[in-house]
Motif scaffolding. Structure first.
Motif, PDB file in Angstrom:
ATOM      1  N   VAL A 254      -4.963   9.947   8.416  1.00 18.22           N
ATOM      2  CA  VAL A 254      -4.186   8.999   7.611  1.00 18.22           C
ATOM      3  C   VAL A 254      -3.012   9.682   6.918  1.00 18.22           C
ATOM      4  O   VAL A 254      -1.960   9.069   6.725  1.00 18.22           O
ATOM      5  CB  VAL A 254      -5.046   8.204   6.591  1.00 18.22           C
ATOM      6  CG1 VAL A 254      -6.071   7.334   7.303  1.00 18.22           C
ATOM      7  CG2 VAL A 254      -5.691   9.093   5.559  1.00 18.22           C
ATOM      8  N   VAL A 255      -3.181  10.949   6.558  1.00 18.14           N
ATOM      9  CA  VAL A 255      -2.063  11.707   5.982  1.00 18.14           C
ATOM     10  C   VAL A 255      -0.952  11.833   7.017  1.00 18.14           C
ATOM     11  O   VAL A 255       0.228  11.611   6.723  1.00 18.14           O
ATOM     12  CB  VAL A 255      -2.534  13.094   5.479  1.00 18.14           C
ATOM     13  CG1 VAL A 255      -1.360  14.036   5.244  1.00 18.14           C
ATOM     14  CG2 VAL A 255      -3.343  12.937   4.204  1.00 18.14           C
ATOM     15  N   TYR A 256      -1.335  12.163   8.241  1.00 12.97           N
ATOM     16  CA  TYR A 256      -0.346  12.293   9.311  1.00 12.97           C
ATOM     17  C   TYR A 256       0.377  10.966   9.539  1.00 12.97           C
ATOM     18  O   TYR A 256       1.598  10.923   9.641  1.00 12.97           O
ATOM     19  CB  TYR A 256      -1.030  12.760  10.604  1.00 12.97           C
ATOM     20  CG  TYR A 256      -0.067  13.001  11.725  1.00 12.97           C
ATOM     21  CD1 TYR A 256       0.609  14.210  11.838  1.00 12.97           C
ATOM     22  CD2 TYR A 256       0.183  12.015  12.679  1.00 12.97           C
ATOM     23  CE1 TYR A 256       1.510  14.439  12.859  1.00 12.97           C
ATOM     24  CE2 TYR A 256       1.077  12.233  13.713  1.00 12.97           C
ATOM     25  CZ  TYR A 256       1.739  13.441  13.791  1.00 12.97           C
ATOM     26  OH  TYR A 256       2.635  13.660  14.799  1.00 12.97           O
ATOM     27  N   ARG A 257      -0.383   9.874   9.600  1.00 10.50           N
ATOM     28  CA  ARG A 257       0.220   8.555   9.812  1.00 10.50           C
ATOM     29  C   ARG A 257       1.197   8.217   8.689  1.00 10.50           C
ATOM     30  O   ARG A 257       2.282   7.683   8.931  1.00 10.50           O
ATOM     31  CB  ARG A 257      -0.860   7.475   9.921  1.00 10.50           C
ATOM     32  CG  ARG A 257      -0.317   6.074  10.033  1.00 10.50           C
ATOM     33  CD  ARG A 257       0.498   5.891  11.281  1.00 10.50           C
ATOM     34  NE  ARG A 257       1.162   4.592  11.267  1.00 10.50           N
ATOM     35  CZ  ARG A 257       2.146   4.275  12.084  1.00 10.50           C
ATOM     36  NH1 ARG A 257       2.576   5.138  12.984  1.00 10.50           N
ATOM     37  NH2 ARG A 257       2.697   3.082  12.021  1.00 10.50           N
ATOM     38  N   THR A 258       0.831   8.508   7.473  1.00  8.55           N
ATOM     39  CA  THR A 258       1.703   8.238   6.328  1.00  8.55           C
ATOM     40  C   THR A 258       2.999   9.030   6.454  1.00  8.55           C
ATOM     41  O   THR A 258       4.086   8.496   6.225  1.00  8.55           O
ATOM     42  CB  THR A 258       0.967   8.576   5.013  1.00  8.55           C
ATOM     43  OG1 THR A 258      -0.229   7.796   4.945  1.00  8.55           O
ATOM     44  CG2 THR A 258       1.836   8.302   3.800  1.00  8.55           C
ATOM     45  N   ALA A 259       2.902  10.282   6.853  1.00  4.64           N
ATOM     46  CA  ALA A 259       4.097  11.114   7.048  1.00  4.64           C
ATOM     47  C   ALA A 259       4.991  10.540   8.138  1.00  4.64           C
ATOM     48  O   ALA A 259       6.215  10.492   7.990  1.00  4.64           O
ATOM     49  CB  ALA A 259       3.689  12.546   7.391  1.00  4.64           C
TER      50      ALA A 259
ATOM     51  N   ALA B  14      -2.026   8.166  -1.084  1.00  5.38           N
ATOM     52  CA  ALA B  14      -1.064   8.151  -2.188  1.00  5.38           C
ATOM     53  C   ALA B  14      -0.422   9.522  -2.373  1.00  5.38           C
ATOM     54  O   ALA B  14       0.792   9.640  -2.602  1.00  5.38           O
ATOM     55  CB  ALA B  14      -1.746   7.694  -3.479  1.00  5.38           C
ATOM     56  N   LEU B  15      -1.213  10.568  -2.255  1.00  2.87           N
ATOM     57  CA  LEU B  15      -0.692  11.930  -2.400  1.00  2.87           C
ATOM     58  C   LEU B  15       0.312  12.247  -1.297  1.00  2.87           C
ATOM     59  O   LEU B  15       1.359  12.851  -1.548  1.00  2.87           O
ATOM     60  CB  LEU B  15      -1.846  12.942  -2.398  1.00  2.87           C
ATOM     61  CG  LEU B  15      -1.468  14.418  -2.524  1.00  2.87           C
ATOM     62  CD1 LEU B  15      -0.664  14.684  -3.795  1.00  2.87           C
ATOM     63  CD2 LEU B  15      -2.733  15.275  -2.490  1.00  2.87           C
ATOM     64  N   GLU B  16       0.020  11.826  -0.075  1.00  2.67           N
ATOM     65  CA  GLU B  16       0.972  12.080   1.007  1.00  2.67           C
ATOM     66  C   GLU B  16       2.265  11.291   0.796  1.00  2.67           C
ATOM     67  O   GLU B  16       3.347  11.781   1.119  1.00  2.67           O
ATOM     68  CB  GLU B  16       0.376  11.760   2.376  1.00  2.67           C
ATOM     69  CG  GLU B  16       1.317  12.050   3.522  1.00  2.67           C
ATOM     70  CD  GLU B  16       1.875  13.483   3.542  1.00  2.67           C
ATOM     71  OE1 GLU B  16       3.001  13.660   4.047  1.00  2.67           O
ATOM     72  OE2 GLU B  16       1.204  14.415   3.073  1.00  2.67           O
ATOM     73  N   ASN B  17       2.162  10.105   0.229  1.00  2.00           N
ATOM     74  CA  ASN B  17       3.372   9.361  -0.122  1.00  2.00           C
ATOM     75  C   ASN B  17       4.224  10.181  -1.089  1.00  2.00           C
ATOM     76  O   ASN B  17       5.437  10.267  -0.949  1.00  2.00           O
ATOM     77  CB  ASN B  17       3.008   8.000  -0.736  1.00  2.00           C
ATOM     78  CG  ASN B  17       2.963   6.894   0.267  1.00  2.00           C
ATOM     79  OD1 ASN B  17       3.976   6.256   0.543  1.00  2.00           O
ATOM     80  ND2 ASN B  17       1.788   6.648   0.828  1.00  2.00           N
TER      81      ASN B  17
END
Length: 185
Positions: A66-71, A155-158
């Motif tokens: 999900v972090v990758y997708r957000t990026a 949220a953190l990756e945002n």
């Protein structure tokens, strides 16, 4: 080139040199966002402590995905590059990342992954587009504690991606060629 040049090692004081040494040992290179943040050492240290604490509390393949997708959704090439490298060294199947935009229909992703990725997309929209149904469904599938962790990680990756984008920090080549700069331990 970034909008604000990072602090060079030769210009860094003792504390920053120690941080740079640690980063190079961990990642094979000093991440450029770190060098930019080094202009404000207290923010850099606060951010570093926070990242280390989150790394201990929240981890796993779904969280990395999900972090990758957000990026990807935010267009942060630095985060995409760094995230892919971390996933590769974590033993995850990074070939699936090539199909991240088709997650909703791709058989490469599990039902839980598709729902979590859709949630990441909804959280990353402006304004946020998360629905009650998404939260309820994910809570049933993951449990409340894991849903809180998933939400926090997205949220953190945002935050990371928006920081990097504001300063025009681009990918650093962590996954280029045979590099993958993180030393294998």
């Amino acid at each position: 080139m970034t909008r604000i040049q990072g602090v060079a090692k030769k210009d860094a004081g003792l504390l920053l040199r120690a941080v740079y040494w640690f980063a190079r040992r961990e990642f094979g290179a000093v991440p450029e966002p770190l060098t930019v943040m080094a202009h404000h050492p207290k923010v850099l240290i606060a951010s570093g402590r926070h990242e280390l604490a989150v790394k201990k509390a929240v981890h796993g393949p779904l969280f990395e995905l999900v972090v990758y997708r957000t990026a990807v959704k935010l267009g942060c090439s630095w985060c995409v590059d760094f995230g892919a490298m971390l996933m590769k060294h974590g033993g995850l199947d990074i070939e699936r990342l090539k199909h991240i935009d088709e997650y909703a229909t791709s058989s490469l992703f599990t039902d839980l992954e598709r729902k979590a990725l859709a949630y990441a997309d909804a959280m990353t929209e402006t304004p946020v587009a998360v629905t009650d149904a998404q939260v309820t469904e994910l809570e049933q599938l993951m449990g409340r504690k894991q849903l809180i962790a998933l939400t926090y990680q997205i949220a953190l990756e945002n935050q990371r991606a928006r920081f990097n984008s504001a300063f025009d920090i681009k990918d650093q080549g962590f996954t280029s060629g045979d590099a993958c700069r993180v030393p294998t331990h």
